[in-house]
Design an enzyme around this catalytic site. Structure first.
Site, short mmCIF file in Angstrom:
data_model
loop_
_atom_site.label_atom_id
_atom_site.label_comp_id
_atom_site.label_asym_id
_atom_site.label_seq_id
_atom_site.Cartn_x
_atom_site.Cartn_y
_atom_site.Cartn_z
N SER A 1 38.63 38.51 32.69
CA SER A 1 39.16 38.96 33.98
C SER A 1 40.29 39.97 33.90
O SER A 1 41.32 39.83 34.56
CB SER A 1 39.64 37.75 34.80
OG SER A 1 38.57 36.94 35.04
N ASP B 1 39.33 33.98 39.51
CA ASP B 1 40.06 34.83 38.55
C ASP B 1 41.41 35.27 39.11
O ASP B 1 42.43 35.21 38.43
CB ASP B 1 39.23 36.06 38.18
CG ASP B 1 37.84 35.69 37.68
OD1 ASP B 1 37.61 34.50 37.43
OD2 ASP B 1 37.01 36.60 37.55
C1 GLA Z 1 33.42 35.94 37.41
C2 GLA Z 1 33.87 35.96 38.87
C3 GLA Z 1 34.47 34.60 39.29
C4 GLA Z 1 33.52 33.46 38.93
C5 GLA Z 1 33.04 33.59 37.50
C6 GLA Z 1 31.98 32.56 37.17
O1 GLA Z 1 34.52 35.79 36.57
O2 GLA Z 1 34.84 36.96 39.07
O3 GLA Z 1 34.75 34.62 40.67
O4 GLA Z 1 32.44 33.38 39.83
O5 GLA Z 1 32.52 34.87 37.20
O6 GLA Z 1 32.49 31.29 37.25
#
Ligand code: GLA
Length: 379
Positions: free
Chosen positions: A117, A163
């Site tokens: 993230s 995230d």
């Molecule tokens: C990405 C998205 C999150 C979540 C994850 C899976 O990181 O940004 O919002 O859905 O995938 O859990």
């Protein structure tokens, strides 16, 4: 960064940072209004920022060696990473407050495309910085929502709130159990001093935007629409129990059924995993991580051969309590809970095996749980 900022823009900046995140369990549950269990980590995005007396935002991203400028009143998305800043600039002003032009220098050490993230951290760092600089008075949760809306509407990824939430709310030594419907959360200690959180990066970059991720979300919504005919109180898969799902399996498209089954199971698993953590039951917690991976791979189909290989291989290495793919999927990292005194041999074994299989050298990161976004240095 301060020195470079002063050289580049000729004044002193405010320095803020926001972390990347891991997620112990509860994957793809956030946009289904279920539970997640992330933690903020010791890899961060840093932003140096100062007002510049104009209406222009000038951004230099040191990692990419690129600079981009835009007007504070711009409302339309562009191409590339600048959308994260464009979107946040737009959404902080959406309720009527106005900001002025700023100069921004961005850097960081979160690997891009690794499922940790970096983009949420970028939105969080920039949003946090604007909030401080212009005294906008947004709460951390409001800043997380601003980051999520940016991702949804400027970048085009229909992600949930996990995230951005994690990057803004992290706490040293703790995971966070977030209810993605009520947005209530509690800090859950990850207190196993003899274990480490180890990420193994497949180096297969995931490109989630506009692709399979959004398809998964639609499939979940399709499942909800079907069940709503029988149970009008159901608003999201969070409200569905296994019994309701299995009773209507014949009416489902097989793929949608698999997707929904995974989500319903994963929410249950997360609750059980939190209990295991509270009771210090690491083996039980690890088993749930493996079960989560199986569901993500077989029923939700967001894994890939590289992730599956790493998880399978981890099962054969002594001292690994649990492992699974982490984040959106299709590449990125696995998260492994590894005995501290076995981290070196784990790293060597898994690296050698992965290189032999795929001819790619994985990166391995031993993570600490850290605090969320904050000021690093004032102007
Ligand atoms: C990405 C998205 C999150 C979540 C994850 C899976 O990181 O940004 O919002 O859905 O995938 O859990």
């Amino acid at each position: 960064m301060r020195t470079e900022f002063v050289q580049r823009y000729g004044r002193e900046p405010l320095l803020v940072s926001a972390p990347g995140r891991i997620n112990f369990i509860g994957e793809h549950t956030d946009y289904n209004k279920g539970f997640v269990l992330p933690g903020a980590v010791d890899k961060r995005i840093y932003a140096a920022i100062a007002e510049n007396g104009t209406q222009t935002v000038n951004v230099f991203a040191r990692q990419f060696g690129e600079s981009v400028s835009f007007d504070v009143s711009e409302t339309a998305p562009r191409e590339g990473w600048i959308n994260y800043l464009l979107g946040v600039t737009y959404y902080v002003q959406q309720i009527g407050v106005k900001i002025k032009g700023v100069d921004v220098l961005i850097d960081g050490d979160i690997p891009v495309g690794a499922g940790m993230s970096s983009s949420a951290a970028l939105c969080s760092a920039y949003g946090f910085a604007l909030n401080e600089l212009f005294q906008l008075d947004y709460s951390r949760m409001e800043l997380a929502v601003i980051g999520q809306k940016t991702e949804n509407n400027f970048v085009g990824l229909q992600c949930g709130i996990m995230d951005q939430f994690a990057s803004l709310h992290g706490k040293t030594g703790f995971a966070m159990k977030l209810d993605c419907r009520s947005l209530e959360y509690e800090y859950v200690p990850f207190n196993f001093p003899e274990y480490k959180i180890v990420l193994v990066n497949t180096m297969v970059s995931h490109e989630l935007s506009g692709t399979e991720y959004n398809v998964r979300r639609q499939q979940c919504e399709e499942g909800v629409a079907l069940l709503q005919k029988y149970y009008p109180e159901i608003v999201s898969l969070r409200d569905v129990n296994y019994e309701q799902l299995t009773r209507h399996w014949q009416e489902f498209n097989a793929i949608v059924y698999d997707r929904c089954t995974y989500i319903v199971n994963e929410n249950q698993r997360l609750l059980a995993a939190c209990d295991a953590l509270r009771h210090g039951d690491l083996p039980g917690f690890g088993e749930m991580m493996y079960a989560s991976h199986k569901g993500l791979s077989k029923r939700y189909e967001v894994s890939c051969k590289e992730l599956d290989f790493l998880v399978e291989r981890s099962k054969t290495i002594k001292g690994v309590a649990g492992a699974r793919m982490m984040g959106g999927g299709f590449g990125g990292c696995t998260i492994n809970i590894v005995q501290a005194n076995g981290v070196d041999s784990f790293s060597k074994l898994i690296k050698d095996a992965y290189e032999k299989q795929f001819n790619i050298t994985p990166e391995i990161y031993v993570m600490q749980l850290e605090d969320g976004a904050g000021v690093v240095g004032s102007q």
